[in-house]
Design an enzyme around this catalytic site. Sequence first.
Site, PDB file in Angstrom:
ATOM      1  N   ARG A  50       7.764  24.723  25.995  1.00 53.77           N
ATOM      2  CA  ARG A  50       8.111  23.289  25.959  1.00 53.77           C
ATOM      3  C   ARG A  50       7.748  22.641  27.289  1.00 53.77           C
ATOM      4  NH1 ARG A  50      12.892  22.111  27.295  1.00 53.77           N
ATOM      5  NH2 ARG A  50      13.998  23.562  25.923  1.00 53.77           N
ATOM      6  N   TYR A 103       0.311  -1.772  15.932  1.00 57.41           N
ATOM      7  CA  TYR A 103       0.571  -0.850  14.819  1.00 57.41           C
ATOM      8  C   TYR A 103       2.029  -1.053  14.360  1.00 57.41           C
ATOM      9  CZ  TYR A 103       1.884   3.476  12.502  1.00 57.41           C
ATOM     10  OH  TYR A 103       2.388   4.378  11.616  1.00 57.41           O
ATOM     11  N   ASP A 176      -2.432   0.868  24.814  1.00 54.31           N
ATOM     12  CA  ASP A 176      -2.698   1.834  23.751  1.00 54.31           C
ATOM     13  C   ASP A 176      -4.205   1.776  23.466  1.00 54.31           C
ATOM     14  OD1 ASP A 176      -3.119   3.030  21.252  1.00 54.31           O
ATOM     15  OD2 ASP A 176      -1.093   2.561  20.560  1.00 54.31           O
ATOM     16  N   LYS A 201      -6.018  10.197  15.770  1.00 51.31           N
ATOM     17  CA  LYS A 201      -7.128   9.352  15.341  1.00 51.31           C
ATOM     18  C   LYS A 201      -8.451   9.895  15.901  1.00 51.31           C
ATOM     19  CE  LYS A 201      -3.838   7.166  13.337  1.00 51.31           C
ATOM     20  NZ  LYS A 201      -2.642   7.225  14.086  1.00 51.31           N
TER      21      LYS A 201
HETATM   22  O1  P1T Z   1       0.868   8.253  13.958  1.00 52.58           O
HETATM   23  P1  P1T Z   1       1.038   8.564  15.409  1.00 52.58           P
HETATM   24  O2  P1T Z   1       0.204   9.694  15.902  1.00 52.58           O
HETATM   25  O3  P1T Z   1       2.483   8.695  15.792  1.00 52.58           O
HETATM   26  O4  P1T Z   1       0.460   7.291  16.217  1.00 52.58           O
HETATM   27  C1  P1T Z   1       1.039   6.032  16.174  1.00 52.58           C
HETATM   28  C2  P1T Z   1       0.010   4.981  16.507  1.00 52.58           C
HETATM   29  C3  P1T Z   1      -0.054   4.480  17.787  1.00 52.58           C
HETATM   30  N1  P1T Z   1      -0.965   3.548  18.143  1.00 52.58           N
HETATM   31  C4  P1T Z   1      -1.854   3.075  17.255  1.00 52.58           C
HETATM   32  C5  P1T Z   1      -2.828   2.029  17.676  1.00 52.58           C
HETATM   33  C6  P1T Z   1      -1.851   3.544  15.941  1.00 52.58           C
HETATM   34  O5  P1T Z   1      -2.754   3.060  15.087  1.00 52.58           O
HETATM   35  C7  P1T Z   1      -0.892   4.532  15.554  1.00 52.58           C
HETATM   36  C8  P1T Z   1      -0.840   5.067  14.172  1.00 52.58           C
HETATM   37  N2  P1T Z   1      -1.499   4.307  13.221  1.00 52.58           N
HETATM   38  C9  P1T Z   1      -1.606   4.577  11.895  1.00 52.58           C
HETATM   39  C10 P1T Z   1      -1.084   5.667  11.319  1.00 52.58           C
HETATM   40  C11 P1T Z   1      -2.369   3.603  11.106  1.00 52.58           C
HETATM   41  O6  P1T Z   1      -2.769   3.883   9.952  1.00 52.58           O
HETATM   42  O7  P1T Z   1      -2.595   2.493  11.618  1.00 52.58           O
END
Ligand code: P1T
Length: 386
Positions: A50, A103, A176, A201
């Site tokens: 961790r 998001y 972000d 992503k």
């Molecule tokens: O899903 P996660 O790995 O927790 O990420 C969140 C997140 C953060 N920032 C941006 C710009 C994002 O697009 C996302 C997650 N977005 C999607 C799942 C979506 O379909 O837009």
Amino acid sequence: MKFETKALHVGEEPNISDGGSGDVVSPIHLTSTFARDKIDQPTKGYEYSRSANPTRDALEKRLAALENGKYGIAFASGLAATATVILSLLRAGDHMIAFDDLYGGTRRLFSQLFKENFNIDVSYVDARKVENIADAVKGKTRLIWLETPTNPLLKMCDIRSIASIAWDKKIFLAVDNTFMTPYFQLPLDLGADLVVHSTTKYLNGHSDSVGGAVITSDDHIHDKIRFNQNAAGAILSPFDSYMVLRGTKTLSLRMERHQQNAMAIAKYLEGHDKVEQVFYPGLESHPQHQIAKKQMSGFGGMVSFELKADLNQARGFVEGLRLFTLAESLGCVESLVELPALMTHSSIPPEERKKTGIKDSLIRISVGIENIDDLLDDLEQALNAI
Ligand code: P1T
């Protein structure tokens, strides 16, 4: 080293001298704990996975190098990274400013968890106008949170100008960078204090891992986030660290192809009579095309557009696509499509969505790396069927 070289080599130097086996690819260190000779300190620097793990370390070094930062910290998801940033930099009663187009899950985290449970006040502003950020600053403002381009409307803001406000007022600036990736945009170089990613992503890129990351060059910010990540536990697993490490190796090639396909699709949609409006930073018709050219070295693979249709017809369109998979998420090799009002942004109240400009007929596509002719054919048949 240039970007493509760092993406292959940083964090994965083969060890052939110091008792290593010379693996060209980082092993996946699945161990949960590490043996020590004596009780006083860890013999090889690692104690418990961790706190730190060699595979995660390799990824963290690479992510730091790609974003031109000093430190990378890999998390269990993008939202785990975001939550740990807020927990580390803000206290109950503090205020933060966020872009009003984000998001949906990020906005839900800010409004329904940090605001409701911890009294963290959030002002959502249209950050396309820098003055809106300056006007929203209050005595207790500690953090500015931006996505640029935003999810789902591809709005952009001027990172350098907002960074100078943040610097003047001693407020942290977090960007972000999930949509652009460090291949096309480097927020730390433009003055941001932290970069956040959903590695789910483009960085991983293959729809087979959920993860997140924070990158910073600030020792104090790093120490706080690192401490709190260990304290709260939202770490990326060794296996997922390996997956993202592998994904980064082809990031530059994938981003080029995503962008090439996205540009072709954006132009096609812009000329279609069933399409009301197209949002893509690379189009000259995008109101912020000049900012895109100034602070990004490319325009990415995300395209949004409004159909001349109602919600039911929009639903029919996305369900009628054959090659574009109807699914949340983005940034992977296969093309995806979704309807933000009913999917990724459904947690935002309808009146807030309306204020931001997310209409019921808005479609978001994450353009993959398939052959462009097949993608255009698929769009054509689904548009004809409306
Ligand atoms: O899903 P996660 O790995 O927790 O990420 C969140 C997140 C953060 N920032 C941006 C710009 C994002 O697009 C996302 C997650 N977005 C999607 C799942 C979506 O379909 O837009």
